[in-house]
Design a protein around this motif. Structure first.
Motif, PDB file in Angstrom:
ATOM      1  N   HIS A 526       2.619   4.171  10.671  1.00 43.11           N
ATOM      2  CA  HIS A 526       3.639   4.707   9.771  1.00 43.11           C
ATOM      3  C   HIS A 526       5.021   4.678  10.419  1.00 43.11           C
ATOM      4  O   HIS A 526       5.999   4.224   9.797  1.00 43.11           O
ATOM      5  CB  HIS A 526       3.284   6.148   9.384  1.00 43.11           C
ATOM      6  CG  HIS A 526       4.371   6.841   8.621  1.00 43.11           C
ATOM      7  ND1 HIS A 526       4.584   6.634   7.278  1.00 43.11           N
ATOM      8  CD2 HIS A 526       5.321   7.742   9.027  1.00 43.11           C
ATOM      9  CE1 HIS A 526       5.609   7.364   6.876  1.00 43.11           C
ATOM     10  NE2 HIS A 526       6.071   8.052   7.917  1.00 43.11           N
ATOM     11  N   TYR A 527       5.131   5.138  11.653  1.00 44.13           N
ATOM     12  CA  TYR A 527       6.433   5.140  12.320  1.00 44.13           C
ATOM     13  C   TYR A 527       6.965   3.719  12.506  1.00 44.13           C
ATOM     14  O   TYR A 527       8.179   3.480  12.398  1.00 44.13           O
ATOM     15  CB  TYR A 527       6.333   5.844  13.674  1.00 44.13           C
ATOM     16  CG  TYR A 527       6.363   7.349  13.583  1.00 44.13           C
ATOM     17  CD1 TYR A 527       7.313   8.005  12.805  1.00 44.13           C
ATOM     18  CD2 TYR A 527       5.454   8.129  14.285  1.00 44.13           C
ATOM     19  CE1 TYR A 527       7.359   9.388  12.729  1.00 44.13           C
ATOM     20  CE2 TYR A 527       5.479   9.518  14.218  1.00 44.13           C
ATOM     21  CZ  TYR A 527       6.434  10.138  13.438  1.00 44.13           C
ATOM     22  OH  TYR A 527       6.470  11.504  13.369  1.00 44.13           O
ATOM     23  N   ARG A 703       5.876   7.900   0.565  1.00 40.76           N
ATOM     24  CA  ARG A 703       5.028   7.827  -0.621  1.00 40.76           C
ATOM     25  C   ARG A 703       4.047   8.990  -0.708  1.00 40.76           C
ATOM     26  O   ARG A 703       3.871   9.592  -1.762  1.00 40.76           O
ATOM     27  CB  ARG A 703       4.251   6.503  -0.614  1.00 40.76           C
ATOM     28  CG  ARG A 703       3.347   6.312  -1.831  1.00 40.76           C
ATOM     29  CD  ARG A 703       2.519   5.033  -1.676  1.00 40.76           C
ATOM     30  NE  ARG A 703       3.362   3.866  -1.518  1.00 40.76           N
ATOM     31  CZ  ARG A 703       3.859   3.161  -2.536  1.00 40.76           C
ATOM     32  NH1 ARG A 703       3.604   3.535  -3.784  1.00 40.76           N
ATOM     33  NH2 ARG A 703       4.603   2.107  -2.312  1.00 40.76           N
ATOM     34  N   HIS A 704       3.396   9.349   0.405  1.00 39.25           N
ATOM     35  CA  HIS A 704       2.306  10.315   0.388  1.00 39.25           C
ATOM     36  C   HIS A 704       2.747  11.640   0.996  1.00 39.25           C
ATOM     37  O   HIS A 704       3.577  11.671   1.912  1.00 39.25           O
ATOM     38  CB  HIS A 704       1.095   9.769   1.154  1.00 39.25           C
ATOM     39  CG  HIS A 704       0.620   8.436   0.645  1.00 39.25           C
ATOM     40  ND1 HIS A 704       0.044   8.276  -0.597  1.00 39.25           N
ATOM     41  CD2 HIS A 704       0.650   7.203   1.218  1.00 39.25           C
ATOM     42  CE1 HIS A 704      -0.277   7.000  -0.776  1.00 39.25           C
ATOM     43  NE2 HIS A 704       0.077   6.335   0.307  1.00 39.25           N
ATOM     44  N   HIS A 711       7.888  13.905   9.428  1.00 37.36           N
ATOM     45  CA  HIS A 711       9.347  13.907   9.382  1.00 37.36           C
ATOM     46  C   HIS A 711       9.846  15.335   9.227  1.00 37.36           C
ATOM     47  O   HIS A 711       9.287  16.120   8.458  1.00 37.36           O
ATOM     48  CB  HIS A 711       9.847  13.033   8.227  1.00 37.36           C
ATOM     49  CG  HIS A 711       9.386  11.609   8.312  1.00 37.36           C
ATOM     50  ND1 HIS A 711      10.021  10.661   9.078  1.00 37.36           N
ATOM     51  CD2 HIS A 711       8.324  10.984   7.733  1.00 37.36           C
ATOM     52  CE1 HIS A 711       9.384   9.500   8.962  1.00 37.36           C
ATOM     53  NE2 HIS A 711       8.345   9.674   8.159  1.00 37.36           N
ATOM     54  N   SER A 712      10.908  15.652   9.936  1.00 37.06           N
ATOM     55  CA  SER A 712      11.412  17.022   9.962  1.00 37.06           C
ATOM     56  C   SER A 712      12.086  17.367   8.641  1.00 37.06           C
ATOM     57  O   SER A 712      12.958  16.623   8.168  1.00 37.06           O
ATOM     58  CB  SER A 712      12.411  17.194  11.104  1.00 37.06           C
ATOM     59  OG  SER A 712      12.985  18.474  11.079  1.00 37.06           O
ATOM     60  N   TYR A 738       8.896   3.415   0.382  1.00 38.32           N
ATOM     61  CA  TYR A 738       7.627   3.205  -0.316  1.00 38.32           C
ATOM     62  C   TYR A 738       7.049   1.829  -0.029  1.00 38.32           C
ATOM     63  O   TYR A 738       5.844   1.671   0.172  1.00 38.32           O
ATOM     64  CB  TYR A 738       7.833   3.349  -1.825  1.00 38.32           C
ATOM     65  CG  TYR A 738       8.024   4.768  -2.290  1.00 38.32           C
ATOM     66  CD1 TYR A 738       7.950   5.840  -1.396  1.00 38.32           C
ATOM     67  CD2 TYR A 738       8.285   5.057  -3.621  1.00 38.32           C
ATOM     68  CE1 TYR A 738       8.127   7.131  -1.821  1.00 38.32           C
ATOM     69  CE2 TYR A 738       8.459   6.354  -4.057  1.00 38.32           C
ATOM     70  CZ  TYR A 738       8.383   7.388  -3.158  1.00 38.32           C
ATOM     71  OH  TYR A 738       8.564   8.674  -3.581  1.00 38.32           O
ATOM     72  N   GLY A 739       7.896   0.823  -0.022  1.00 37.66           N
ATOM     73  CA  GLY A 739       7.376  -0.521   0.169  1.00 37.66           C
ATOM     74  C   GLY A 739       6.978  -0.820   1.589  1.00 37.66           C
ATOM     75  O   GLY A 739       6.314  -1.819   1.861  1.00 37.66           O
ATOM     76  N   ALA A 740       7.365   0.071   2.527  1.00 32.24           N
ATOM     77  CA  ALA A 740       7.092  -0.204   3.935  1.00 32.24           C
ATOM     78  C   ALA A 740       5.838   0.466   4.440  1.00 32.24           C
ATOM     79  O   ALA A 740       5.299   0.075   5.474  1.00 32.24           O
ATOM     80  CB  ALA A 740       8.283   0.237   4.788  1.00 32.24           C
TER      81      ALA A 740
END
Length: 741
Positions: A526-527, A703-704, A711-712, A738-740
């Motif tokens: 994710h990061y 997205r989720h 994330h802070s 979202y697309g990433a």
């Protein structure tokens, strides 16, 4: 470079930088936090009053800033500072390091206290085969002592190779790869959580051996102990070390006295062992039974890695002091473990469900008098406090994982007392849940214990073998031999514990490690995706469509102000008055009164200032800057840096971009981000209470819902803190990924 290219695009559409600066309706220089010498670390819970930025007073409705935490007076910060102590500057971390006499009890408490349950765990398995099984106690204990020496010498090589801290995660990642490193970290974190639960449960067993009436309150008392450990460790390294030093040293003295008394009694009968009481054998003596006993007794080695993992916590020269402390710990551990086994063998003591082995030995040697009470009290205290080793190392491993994007970034932050507070809190919660789930019973927790730590031992030592093979520097063959021996023996214990104790609970530890691998790899993925999405692109440059227009009411300095700033007027030089002082005096004369109630305003009466929070220059921050500039109102960019070096790097990036907008960098003395932001905005509001200040910050939109944990939630925290101030607007500029992901 893309950053310069983005700046050139900005330069074509934006107003001149001087126009942006002249338009500011406030003085962006509100001062800085006091010098390090002016902030004295608190002792014994005393609160240190730290003024706001620049020392300027705040309006009466805002309240006094205490210990760097702005906002109204609230009981929460005062109570936290009273219990945990006032915040320390980052520069105080050198004063918070441990000397060897403190590091030995702090970092060795886990390993040394395991003498209270390691020998008993070994005997509890062998006694299943009756007297024939107990005959193997000494040979098995000898094998464990050899393992202690081999692993201890191996970690001395690790400290030499990694003088800045070489825990299993670092060593395995550097030499074996990311996945083995994560497996080592999973084993360590699992072991640290169980260390707290097992230490507390064993301590309660020692208490109930002397005070059977407390047996029904074991869980409640254990949870209270975990809460005390939480508060003690949140105070910081030095305070925790001073608190835990005395019980550890008392336990060492108690066990040495117990061993000496037992050997003295045995010498009176020419060291002839007392026959053990007859026990009913439920198993036959076999290889599987002996290996189970070996795996159970090896739990006395948990905590050996703690010193190599905490090298940065030592006073300089850190690595040399760490090696010396490790040698002392191994020597004490071997002496206490071997001495306890020898006395148990000579006295004929066998494990009982109602009384620990150490309690039985103390009764035999000293009766029920003062020495017995001292031994039991020292044992209970060191077992209850041995969890401090986990409180030192669990947050450090989480910090390393978060630094490598394998854990949420909230674990990167140091708390007020220079401790990784979020990691400490997480460890306390997990340990409390496990302790309560197993009803505080040590026998139920032991099967989970050895799997994680010996997995970490194995991967760490295998990594060191690869390290020496690659480097081949001086004495590399000797070092490789030591680490190879430690790796083989650790692997034997890990495989043995996993097979022999699988159905007894080891499966849960293995499952936890597998889930940890899954979660950490997903977090890293994710990061990485967010980082790719935030990266500047030449074909996707965020620039404003329209920007500031010059107005007659801009804050361009006039002749009078220019004369004040130079210290003289039209008639020549006058007595110099500091520029800072003159500006403050003018604001004090001209500022309007803070209205008691907000009144209605027409659109023409509203005066704006946009403050854009910028952590680094990427797509999201460029979008926020472009949004603020397109409002055609004064804009001030604000960046908070934890150190002068970080501030210098950010300023270089800002200059490379073009320095198109006014920038203010605040050096945070407490590693915090939110507190300096709030304090700075409060000072701007204090300058111009009639001004509407819009705080703009980029927001990563995922997205989720479970990605939000990574994330802070800075905007929500700012809104809560700034709510008492009128005419402050907090808004976010969303950046969707979202697309990433």
């Amino acid at each position: 470079m893309l950053l310069r290219q983005v700046g050139q695009e900005w330069g074509r559409v934006s107003a001149a930088r001087d126009a942006w600066r002249a338009a500011l309706p406030v003085d962006p220089d509100v001062g800085s936090y006091p010098d390090p010498a002016q902030i004295v670390p608190a002792r014994f819970g005393r609160i240190v009053q730290v003024p706001p930025l620049g020392g300027l007073p705040l309006p009466a409705d805002v309240g006094v800033v205490e210990a760097g935490a702005p906002g109204r007076r609230r009981p929460g910060p005062w109570l936290r500072h009273a219990l945990l102590g006032a915040p320390l500057r980052s520069t105080a971390i050198a004063r918070e390091r441990m000397r060897k006499t403190v590091a030995l009890p702090v970092l060795s408490a886990d390993a040394l206290s395991s003498v209270a349950y390691g020998p008993e765990a070994l005997l509890a398995v062998l006694v299943l085969a009756g007297t024939a099984g107990l005959a193997y106690a000494v040979p098995v204990a000898g094998a464990i002592v050899f393992l202690m020496l081999a692993v201890g010498l191996s970690y001395r090589q690790t400290i030499r190779a990694y003088p800045h801290g070489g825990g299993s995660y670092i060593v395995a990642t550097d030499n074996l790869g990311r996945v083995p490193g994560l497996m080592a970290a999973a084993g360590l974190l699992t072991d640290y959580v169980l260390t707290v639960a097992v230490s507390v449960s064993s301590g309660m067993a020692a208490v109930t051996s002397a005070l059977p009436g407390l047996a029904g309150d074991v869980v409640l008392i254990g949870l209270l102990v975990i809460a005390v450990l939480l508060a003690g460790n949140l105070r910081g390294v030095r305070q925790a070390g001073a608190l835990f030093a005395a019980p550890t040293y008392a336990f060492v003295i108690a066990v040495l006295a117990l061993v000496a008394a037992g050997l003295y009694d045995a010498a009176g009968r020419d060291f002839q062992p007392v026959p053990a009481p007859s026990t009913h054998a439920v198993e036959g003596v076999g290889l599987l039974l002996v290996m189970r006993a070996f795996a159970s007794g090896s739990t006395a080695m948990t905590g050996i890695e703690a010193i190599s993992n905490a090298v940065p916590a030592f006073e300089p020269v850190a690595w040399r002091n760490a090696r010396t402390t490790l040698s002392w710990m191994i020597g004490l551990l071997v002496t206490l473990f071997a001495g306890t086994i020898a006395v148990v063998h000579l006295s004929g003591v066998v494990p009982e469900s109602q009384e620990t082995v150490l309690s039985q030995l103390a009764h035999l040697s000293f009766g029920s008098g003062g020495m017995y009470i001292f031994i039991q009290a020292a044992t209970a205290l060191v077992l209850l406090l041995a969890a401090n080793t986990a409180f030192n190392d669990f947050p450090r491993v989480l910090y390393l994982l978060a630094r490598d994007d394998h854990a949420p970034r909230i674990f990167l932050r140091l708390g007020d007392r220079l401790a990784f507070s979020n990691g400490i809190i997480l460890l306390s919660v997990l340990a409390a849940v496990i302790f309560a789930a197993f009803d505080g019973k040590t026998a139920s927790l032991i099967p989970l214990y050895a799997v994680g730590v010996f997995l970490a031992f194995t991967l760490s030592q295998c990594g060191m073998v690869v390290h020496w093979w690659r480097r081949r520097d001086r004495h590399w063959r000797k070092s490789l031999a030591f680490n190879a021996t430690g790796a083989v023996l650790s692997a034997v214990v890990f495989i043995t514990a996993g097979i022999t104790k699988f159905t007894e609970g080891a499966w849960l530890a293995i499952l936890t490690i597998a889930l940890f691998l899954l979660v950490t790899t997903r977090i890293r993925r994710h990061y990485d995706a967010v980082r790719r999405a935030l990266r500047l692109h030449a074909r996707s440059i965020e620039i404003p469509g329209r920007t500031l227009r010059a107005r007659p009411e801009t804050r361009a300095p006039g002749k009078e102000e220019e004369a004040e700033e130079t210290g003289g007027g039209a008639e020549g030089p006058s007595e110099r008055v500091p520029v800072r002082k003159r500006r403050v005096e003018r604001r004090e004369r001209k500022k309007p009164e803070v209205p008691e109630e907000e009144r209605e305003e027409t659109p023409e009466e509203i005066r704006h200032l946009s403050v854009v929070l910028v952590d680094e220059l990427h797509q999201a921050s460029m979008r926020a800057l472009a949004y603020a500039a397109s409002l055609q109102q004064p804009v001030l960019a604000l960046h908070v840096s934890p150190s002068d070096e970080d501030a210098r790097r950010f300023r270089e990036s800002w200059q490379l971009w073009g320095d198109h907008l006014p920038l203010r960098i605040v050096i945070s003395p407490y590693r915090a981000i939110v507190t300096p932001l709030i304090s700075y905005i409060e000072q701007l509001h204090h300058q111009r209470p009639d001004l509407t200040i819009t705080v703009i910050l980029p927001e990563i939109v995922v997205r989720h819902w479970w990605h939000r944990i990574l994330h802070s939630p800075l905007a929500a925290r700012l809104r809560r803190a700034l709510r008492p101030l009128p005419k402050i607007v907090v808004t976010t500029v969303p950046f969707h990924v979202y697309g990433a992901v």
